[in-house]
Write a protein that holds these residues in place. Structure first.
Motif, short mmCIF file in Angstrom:
data_model
loop_
_atom_site.label_atom_id
_atom_site.label_comp_id
_atom_site.label_asym_id
_atom_site.label_seq_id
_atom_site.Cartn_x
_atom_site.Cartn_y
_atom_site.Cartn_z
N VAL A 83 0.84 -1.19 0.00
CA VAL A 83 0.00 0.00 0.00
C VAL A 83 0.88 1.25 0.00
CG1 VAL A 83 -1.72 1.33 1.27
CG2 VAL A 83 -1.89 -1.16 1.18
N SER A 121 -6.97 4.50 -10.07
CA SER A 121 -6.93 3.89 -8.75
C SER A 121 -5.93 4.64 -7.88
CB SER A 121 -6.52 2.42 -8.84
OG SER A 121 -6.29 1.88 -7.56
N THR A 158 -4.55 3.32 -5.23
CA THR A 158 -3.58 2.40 -4.65
C THR A 158 -3.08 1.35 -5.62
OG1 THR A 158 -5.28 0.82 -3.88
CG2 THR A 158 -4.73 2.67 -2.42
N ASN A 166 -7.91 -6.09 -4.45
CA ASN A 166 -9.22 -5.93 -3.80
C ASN A 166 -9.55 -4.49 -3.41
OD1 ASN A 166 -9.76 -8.81 -3.86
ND2 ASN A 166 -8.28 -9.00 -2.18
N THR A 167 -9.04 -3.53 -4.19
CA THR A 167 -9.42 -2.13 -4.02
C THR A 167 -10.22 -1.69 -5.24
OG1 THR A 167 -7.33 -1.39 -4.98
CG2 THR A 167 -7.43 -1.59 -2.59
N GLU A 168 -10.82 -0.51 -5.17
CA GLU A 168 -11.62 -0.01 -6.28
C GLU A 168 -10.73 0.40 -7.45
OE1 GLU A 168 -15.01 0.42 -6.96
OE2 GLU A 168 -15.09 -1.06 -5.34
N SER A 216 -11.65 -3.45 -11.13
CA SER A 216 -12.73 -3.90 -10.26
C SER A 216 -14.11 -3.73 -10.88
CB SER A 216 -12.69 -3.13 -8.93
OG SER A 216 -12.93 -1.75 -9.14
N ARG A 220 -4.35 -4.66 -10.78
CA ARG A 220 -4.13 -4.52 -9.34
C ARG A 220 -3.14 -5.61 -8.97
NH1 ARG A 220 -10.13 -5.08 -7.23
NH2 ARG A 220 -10.33 -6.23 -9.20
#
Length: 210
Positions: A66, A78, A80, A84-86, A120, A190
């Protein structure tokens, strides 16, 4: 993996680890463990734990990335780019072979493999990619296959499912680049790194003679 299945995996690890510790305590006292089987029982439990850990690198072996990811272009949606983030980290174009996502771990760390996801919210993902590593953040070398060629890793088959790939050999580096080779839709990723060996060493699964 669903929240329920993750809970089952963690419960099995806790129970198995407890059984292994009990068996070891029995051996150190010079008697038989409560449930018998001695050394073979410990080895069996250790093998089970090892399999569980290695089957779930995303949840059990991940390295914190992160705030450590950047992209070679400005075209990202995004904040980040981690698992599993948006959104995802997406390049500005789809036809530039020099595009990459970079990871600076902040210091040299042991890394056993990589995990990737697509976007995502859209059906965009990378199906093949290369991984490059560096000591200084300037000169990068691609991870090689058994023939000495740049290794092409098989990436994702959809935008949501995390896919892990172990490196041919564990590497100890600070800087990493993921270079997309083939994509579906847009060049979006990601990413995460993992090191299950460190987890197994903490659990002391490789030393059954204690």
């Amino acid at each position: 993996m669903t929240r329920f299945s993750r809970s089952i995996v963690l419960l099995l690890i806790i129970l198995a680890f407890g059984e292994m510790l009990e068996a070891r305590r029995g051996r150190k006292r010079g008697g038989k463990p409560k449930h018998g089987h001695g050394k073979e029982r410990i080895k069996g439990i250790a093998s089970l734990l090892s399999d569980l850990v290695r089957a779930n690198p995303e949840k059990l072996c991940s390295i914190d990335v992160v705030g450590k990811l950047t992209i070679s272009t400005t075209g990202t949606d995004s904040k980040t780019g981690v698992l599993n983030t948006e959104g995802a980290m997406c390049t500005e174009t789809t036809n530039d072979a020099t595009d990459y996502i970079a990871i600076d771990l902040g210091s040299v760390d042991r890394v056993e493999g990589i995990i990737t996801q697509g976007h995502s919210n859209n059906d965009w993902y990378v199906t093949e990619y290369k991984v490059e590593t560096s000591d200084d953040g300037t000169t990068y070398t691609a991870i090689k296959d058994e023939n000495g060629l740049d290794k092409i890793f098989e990436g994702n088959f959809d935008n949501q499912t995390p896919v892990s790939n172990a490196f041919p050999e564990t590497v100890e580096k600070r800087y990493f680049r993921i270079v997309p080779v083939s994509i579906v839709g847009e060049k979006c990723m990601r990413v995460g790194l993992y090191d299950c060996e460190s987890v197994l060493e903490v659990l002391d699964l490789d030393d059954d003679d204690k």
